[in-house]
Motif scaffolding. Structure first.
Motif, PDB file in Angstrom:
ATOM      1  N   PHE A  47      21.393  18.042 142.509  1.00 29.65           N
ATOM      2  CA  PHE A  47      22.767  17.619 142.282  1.00 29.65           C
ATOM      3  C   PHE A  47      23.107  16.470 143.224  1.00 29.65           C
ATOM      4  O   PHE A  47      22.550  16.359 144.324  1.00 29.65           O
ATOM      5  N   CYS A  48      24.019  15.627 142.785  1.00 29.14           N
ATOM      6  CA  CYS A  48      24.509  14.541 143.638  1.00 29.14           C
ATOM      7  C   CYS A  48      25.350  15.147 144.756  1.00 29.14           C
ATOM      8  O   CYS A  48      26.257  15.947 144.472  1.00 29.14           O
ATOM      9  N   PRO A  49      25.082  14.809 146.023  1.00 29.84           N
ATOM     10  CA  PRO A  49      25.828  15.412 147.130  1.00 29.84           C
ATOM     11  C   PRO A  49      27.295  14.991 147.175  1.00 29.84           C
ATOM     12  O   PRO A  49      28.090  15.639 147.847  1.00 29.84           O
ATOM     13  N   LYS A  50      27.659  13.932 146.431  1.00 34.07           N
ATOM     14  CA  LYS A  50      29.046  13.470 146.471  1.00 34.07           C
ATOM     15  C   LYS A  50      29.868  13.997 145.295  1.00 34.07           C
ATOM     16  O   LYS A  50      30.918  14.613 145.490  1.00 34.07           O
ATOM     17  N   CYS A  51      29.367  13.778 144.069  1.00 33.95           N
ATOM     18  CA  CYS A  51      30.159  14.163 142.887  1.00 33.95           C
ATOM     19  C   CYS A  51      29.633  15.415 142.194  1.00 33.95           C
ATOM     20  O   CYS A  51      30.185  15.846 141.185  1.00 33.95           O
ATOM     21  N   VAL A  66      21.652   8.948 146.771  1.00 30.51           N
ATOM     22  CA  VAL A  66      21.519  10.403 146.906  1.00 30.51           C
ATOM     23  C   VAL A  66      20.790  10.773 148.208  1.00 30.51           C
ATOM     24  O   VAL A  66      21.160  11.723 148.899  1.00 30.51           O
ATOM     25  N   MET A  67      19.759  10.016 148.560  1.00 32.99           N
ATOM     26  CA  MET A  67      18.941  10.362 149.725  1.00 32.99           C
ATOM     27  C   MET A  67      19.687  10.144 151.033  1.00 32.99           C
ATOM     28  O   MET A  67      19.604  10.955 151.963  1.00 32.99           O
ATOM     29  N   TYR A  68      20.425   9.036 151.124  1.00 34.97           N
ATOM     30  CA  TYR A  68      21.039   8.668 152.400  1.00 34.97           C
ATOM     31  C   TYR A  68      22.519   9.021 152.497  1.00 34.97           C
ATOM     32  O   TYR A  68      23.147   8.733 153.509  1.00 34.97           O
ATOM     33  N   TYR A  69      23.068   9.655 151.459  1.00 38.47           N
ATOM     34  CA  TYR A  69      24.484   9.996 151.504  1.00 38.47           C
ATOM     35  C   TYR A  69      24.733  11.050 152.603  1.00 38.47           C
ATOM     36  O   TYR A  69      24.080  12.085 152.653  1.00 38.47           O
ATOM     37  N   GLY A  70      25.647  10.769 153.479  1.00 31.53           N
ATOM     38  CA  GLY A  70      26.003  11.707 154.541  1.00 31.53           C
ATOM     39  C   GLY A  70      24.954  11.848 155.623  1.00 31.53           C
ATOM     40  O   GLY A  70      24.971  12.814 156.391  1.00 31.53           O
ATOM     41  N   ILE A  71      24.031  10.870 155.686  1.00 33.97           N
ATOM     42  CA  ILE A  71      22.950  11.003 156.671  1.00 33.97           C
ATOM     43  C   ILE A  71      23.469  10.957 158.104  1.00 33.97           C
ATOM     44  O   ILE A  71      22.938  11.628 159.000  1.00 33.97           O
ATOM     45  N   GLU A  72      24.534  10.185 158.340  1.00 36.26           N
ATOM     46  CA  GLU A  72      25.093  10.107 159.685  1.00 36.26           C
ATOM     47  C   GLU A  72      25.638  11.461 160.133  1.00 36.26           C
ATOM     48  O   GLU A  72      25.449  11.877 161.278  1.00 36.26           O
TER      49      GLU A  72
END
Length: 266
Positions: free
Chosen positions: A4-8, A28-34
């Motif tokens: 699943f997409c971590p955002k939507c 998808v891979m780098y979303y929310g990595i920080e």
């Protein structure tokens, strides 16, 4: 690959091979990595904060105070003192004469390595009417010396726990037992020589060097004295303040101050 997409929360298909979500376009891979990296760093800092007091106690027990350093040096000196000549033994037999041999920890170890343990011979000597008493005294002296060395080694490694609740008690008890072992070893060695010289006149001779035993005992006494002074002075461990790292990242004073500074400069 994520399902699943971590955002939507869009359900990804096999055909969605691109790194971007086809619905919202986020990577998808780098979303929310920080946030994930900050969370991992937060956990690492928390574990460090929990282990820091143990490290502080270990460091202080070994080198955190001049008395700690003196105690560390004294920890191994009794073993080094067993390398001093503790006495000599020699024998004279028909057509065979043994030169006087120095008795210390190294000579004992070398004798065992070269000759090994012949338990049958040892039991016969211990049960002998002629030399049995002397050999029993020799065995007791040797066992006490070995136990003293082992106990000193154990005490040296336990110095790392000196800042624990029972650290001082343990540091005083071990050298006290060491004094007992050294004294018993010295007395039994003397009795062995007297017995064998009486049982084998003109064949066996031996000498004792009291100075070696006196040095060993004085080193143990010095160890006890250092620990008593340590206790009397009530020397406390110097802990590094890492209390803020036990808090979540966003609740730490340094983080709050940093955010306020950033907002003020914005």
């Amino acid at each position: 690959m994520a399902e699943f997409c971590p955002k939507c929360n869009y359900k990804l298909k096999i055909t969605d091979w691109r790194p971007e979500c086809p619905k919202c376009g986020v990577n998808v891979m780098y979303y929310g990595i920080e946030d994930r990296l900050r969370e991992e760093a937060d956990k690492a800092e928390y574990q460090h904060a929990k282990s820091q007091p143990k490290y502080d106690r270990l460091k202080f027990a070994l080198i955190g105070h001049p008395l700690s350093i003196v105690r560390l040096v004294l920890g191994l000196l009794p073993i080094i003192a067993t390398l001093l000549p503790m006495g000599t033994v020699s024998y004279v037999l028909p057509y065979l004469e043994g030169a006087p041999k120095t008795v210390n920890l190294i000579s004992i170890i070398m004798f065992i390595v070269d000759n090994g343990f012949d338990f049958d011979l040892i039991m016969k000597l211990l049960g002998s009417e002629l030399v049995g008493s002397g050999m029993i005294m020799w065995a007791v002296s040797l066992v006490c010396l070995v136990l003293m060395v082992l106990l000193t080694l154990i005490g040296f490694f336990l110095l790392t726990l000196s800042c624990g609740k029972k650290g001082i008690v343990r540091n005083i008890t071990i050298p006290s037992i060491g004094i007992v072992f050294a004294t018993v070893s010295f007395v039994c060695y003397n009795l062995m020589i007297s017995n064998l010289e009486g049982a084998l006149p003109g064949i066996f001779t031996g000498t004792v060097n009291p100075l070696a035993y006196i040095v060993i005992v004085l080193l143990f006494v010095a160890m006890i004295a250092v620990n008593v002074i340590y206790k009397k002075k009530n020397i406390q461990v110097k802990y590094k303040d890492v209390s803020e790292f036990l808090l979540p990242y966003n609740e730490r004073p340094s983080t709050i101050a940093k955010l306020k500074e950033e907002n003020a400069n914005a």
